[in-house]
Design a protein around this motif. Sequence first.
Motif, PDB file in Angstrom:
ATOM      1  N   LYS A  31       0.813  -1.219   0.000  1.00  0.00           N
ATOM      2  CA  LYS A  31       0.000   0.000   0.000  1.00  0.00           C
ATOM      3  C   LYS A  31       0.845   1.268   0.000  1.00  0.00           C
ATOM      4  N   GLY A  32       1.937   1.259   0.719  1.00  0.00           N
ATOM      5  CA  GLY A  32       2.820   2.424   0.740  1.00  0.00           C
ATOM      6  C   GLY A  32       3.462   2.676  -0.611  1.00  0.00           C
ATOM      7  N   MET A  33       3.918   1.618  -1.235  1.00  0.00           N
ATOM      8  CA  MET A  33       4.540   1.751  -2.549  1.00  0.00           C
ATOM      9  C   MET A  33       3.517   2.184  -3.592  1.00  0.00           C
ATOM     10  N   ARG A  34       2.279   1.722  -3.456  1.00  0.00           N
ATOM     11  CA  ARG A  34       1.211   2.149  -4.367  1.00  0.00           C
ATOM     12  C   ARG A  34       1.064   3.669  -4.326  1.00  0.00           C
ATOM     13  N   LEU A  35       1.150   4.250  -3.142  1.00  0.00           N
ATOM     14  CA  LEU A  35       1.006   5.701  -3.016  1.00  0.00           C
ATOM     15  C   LEU A  35       2.124   6.433  -3.755  1.00  0.00           C
ATOM     16  N   VAL A  36       3.327   5.914  -3.664  1.00  0.00           N
ATOM     17  CA  VAL A  36       4.457   6.512  -4.373  1.00  0.00           C
ATOM     18  C   VAL A  36       4.228   6.428  -5.884  1.00  0.00           C
ATOM     19  N   GLU A  37       3.770   5.285  -6.336  1.00  0.00           N
ATOM     20  CA  GLU A  37       3.520   5.090  -7.769  1.00  0.00           C
ATOM     21  C   GLU A  37       2.334   5.930  -8.249  1.00  0.00           C
ATOM     22  N   GLU A  38       1.314   6.066  -7.418  1.00  0.00           N
ATOM     23  CA  GLU A  38       0.170   6.905  -7.776  1.00  0.00           C
ATOM     24  C   GLU A  38       0.576   8.375  -7.860  1.00  0.00           C
ATOM     25  N   ASP A  39       1.519   8.785  -7.017  1.00  0.00           N
ATOM     26  CA  ASP A  39       2.032  10.150  -7.090  1.00  0.00           C
ATOM     27  C   ASP A  39       2.686  10.377  -8.451  1.00  0.00           C
ATOM     28  N   GLY A  40       3.458   9.413  -8.892  1.00  0.00           N
ATOM     29  CA  GLY A  40       4.073   9.503 -10.218  1.00  0.00           C
ATOM     30  C   GLY A  40       3.027   9.577 -11.316  1.00  0.00           C
ATOM     31  N   LEU A  41       1.973   8.778 -11.175  1.00  0.00           N
ATOM     32  CA  LEU A  41       0.891   8.801 -12.160  1.00  0.00           C
ATOM     33  C   LEU A  41       0.213  10.169 -12.183  1.00  0.00           C
ATOM     34  N   ALA A  42      -0.027  10.739 -11.016  1.00  0.00           N
ATOM     35  CA  ALA A  42      -0.651  12.074 -10.951  1.00  0.00           C
ATOM     36  C   ALA A  42       0.231  13.114 -11.637  1.00  0.00           C
ATOM     37  N   LEU A  43       1.527  13.032 -11.419  1.00  0.00           N
ATOM     38  CA  LEU A  43       2.450  13.968 -12.066  1.00  0.00           C
ATOM     39  C   LEU A  43       2.453  13.767 -13.586  1.00  0.00           C
ATOM     40  N   ALA A  44       2.356  12.508 -14.019  1.00  0.00           N
ATOM     41  CA  ALA A  44       2.308  12.220 -15.454  1.00  0.00           C
ATOM     42  C   ALA A  44       1.016  12.751 -16.063  1.00  0.00           C
ATOM     43  N   LEU A  45      -0.084  12.610 -15.347  1.00  0.00           N
ATOM     44  CA  LEU A  45      -1.354  13.154 -15.826  1.00  0.00           C
ATOM     45  C   LEU A  45      -1.261  14.672 -15.960  1.00  0.00           C
ATOM     46  N   GLU A  46      -0.672  15.297 -14.967  1.00  0.00           N
ATOM     47  CA  GLU A  46      -0.481  16.753 -15.022  1.00  0.00           C
ATOM     48  C   GLU A  46       0.367  17.139 -16.224  1.00  0.00           C
ATOM     49  N   ALA A  54      -5.525  14.537 -12.456  1.00  0.00           N
ATOM     50  CA  ALA A  54      -4.439  14.521 -11.477  1.00  0.00           C
ATOM     51  C   ALA A  54      -4.965  14.935 -10.103  1.00  0.00           C
ATOM     52  N   ILE A  55      -5.820  15.949 -10.058  1.00  0.00           N
ATOM     53  CA  ILE A  55      -6.414  16.379  -8.788  1.00  0.00           C
ATOM     54  C   ILE A  55      -7.233  15.243  -8.184  1.00  0.00           C
ATOM     55  N   GLU A  56      -7.991  14.567  -9.023  1.00  0.00           N
ATOM     56  CA  GLU A  56      -8.791  13.431  -8.562  1.00  0.00           C
ATOM     57  C   GLU A  56      -7.887  12.325  -8.016  1.00  0.00           C
ATOM     58  N   LYS A  57      -6.786  12.061  -8.693  1.00  0.00           N
ATOM     59  CA  LYS A  57      -5.843  11.029  -8.246  1.00  0.00           C
ATOM     60  C   LYS A  57      -5.263  11.394  -6.883  1.00  0.00           C
ATOM     61  N   TYR A  58      -4.890  12.671  -6.705  1.00  0.00           N
ATOM     62  CA  TYR A  58      -4.357  13.093  -5.404  1.00  0.00           C
ATOM     63  C   TYR A  58      -5.401  12.942  -4.304  1.00  0.00           C
ATOM     64  N   GLY A  59      -6.652  13.217  -4.611  1.00  0.00           N
ATOM     65  CA  GLY A  59      -7.719  13.038  -3.622  1.00  0.00           C
ATOM     66  C   GLY A  59      -7.877  11.582  -3.227  1.00  0.00           C
ATOM     67  N   GLN A  66      -4.881   7.017   4.506  1.00  0.00           N
ATOM     68  CA  GLN A  66      -5.424   6.788   5.847  1.00  0.00           C
ATOM     69  C   GLN A  66      -5.289   5.329   6.250  1.00  0.00           C
ATOM     70  N   GLU A  67      -5.268   4.440   5.264  1.00  0.00           N
ATOM     71  CA  GLU A  67      -5.145   3.007   5.539  1.00  0.00           C
ATOM     72  C   GLU A  67      -3.734   2.622   5.987  1.00  0.00           C
ATOM     73  N   VAL A  68      -2.777   3.492   5.739  1.00  0.00           N
ATOM     74  CA  VAL A  68      -1.384   3.194   6.118  1.00  0.00           C
ATOM     75  C   VAL A  68      -0.833   4.286   7.035  1.00  0.00           C
ATOM     76  N   GLY A  69      -1.641   4.695   7.995  1.00  0.00           N
ATOM     77  CA  GLY A  69      -1.194   5.649   9.004  1.00  0.00           C
ATOM     78  C   GLY A  69      -0.870   7.026   8.465  1.00  0.00           C
ATOM     79  N   ASN A  70      -1.581   7.441   7.430  1.00  0.00           N
ATOM     80  CA  ASN A  70      -1.398   8.752   6.788  1.00  0.00           C
ATOM     81  C   ASN A  70      -0.052   8.903   6.094  1.00  0.00           C
ATOM     82  N   PHE A  71       0.636   7.781   5.837  1.00  0.00           N
ATOM     83  CA  PHE A  71       1.859   7.835   5.050  1.00  0.00           C
ATOM     84  C   PHE A  71       1.522   8.447   3.701  1.00  0.00           C
ATOM     85  N   TYR A  72       2.200   9.486   3.352  1.00  0.00           N
ATOM     86  CA  TYR A  72       2.068  10.169   2.063  1.00  0.00           C
ATOM     87  C   TYR A  72       0.819  11.037   1.945  1.00  0.00           C
TER      88      TYR A  72
END
Length: 123
Positions: A31-46, A54-59, A66-72
């Motif tokens: 789950k933590g790594m997914r967040l890092v990869e999703e951040d990259g996807l949001a930047l690519a969308l931008e 990209a805004i939707e992805k960040y949301g 929240q599922e991983v202790g608010n990491f990221y």
Amino acid sequence: MLIRANALLRLGKGGDAATAFQELLQGETDKGMRLVEEDGLALALEAQGQVDKAIEKYGTMAAEAQEVGNFYADRALFGKARLLQKQGKGKEAEKVLREILEKMPKTLLRRDIDDRLAALGDQ
């Protein structure tokens, strides 16, 4: 694969980077790594001009964090606020930035958030 996706993004190949990040996400179970990869996807969308997506992805990322202790979560919300500000939605951006400070007062992004809030106050 993550290094390749980031390199494509830095080279201005947003479409190729988005595809690479989506491929990474398909097989990612951490789950933590997914967040890092999703951040990259949001930047690519931008980078492709798909700012609303990209805004939707960040949301979505902020909710998943929240599922991983608010990491990221702070980074996801900061990205969302940055794009909202870019779209001229200063009030919405300010609300998101204040949400970060309220929910994660010890964020390492504190200085960046304060700078953005000051800039928004000057507008």
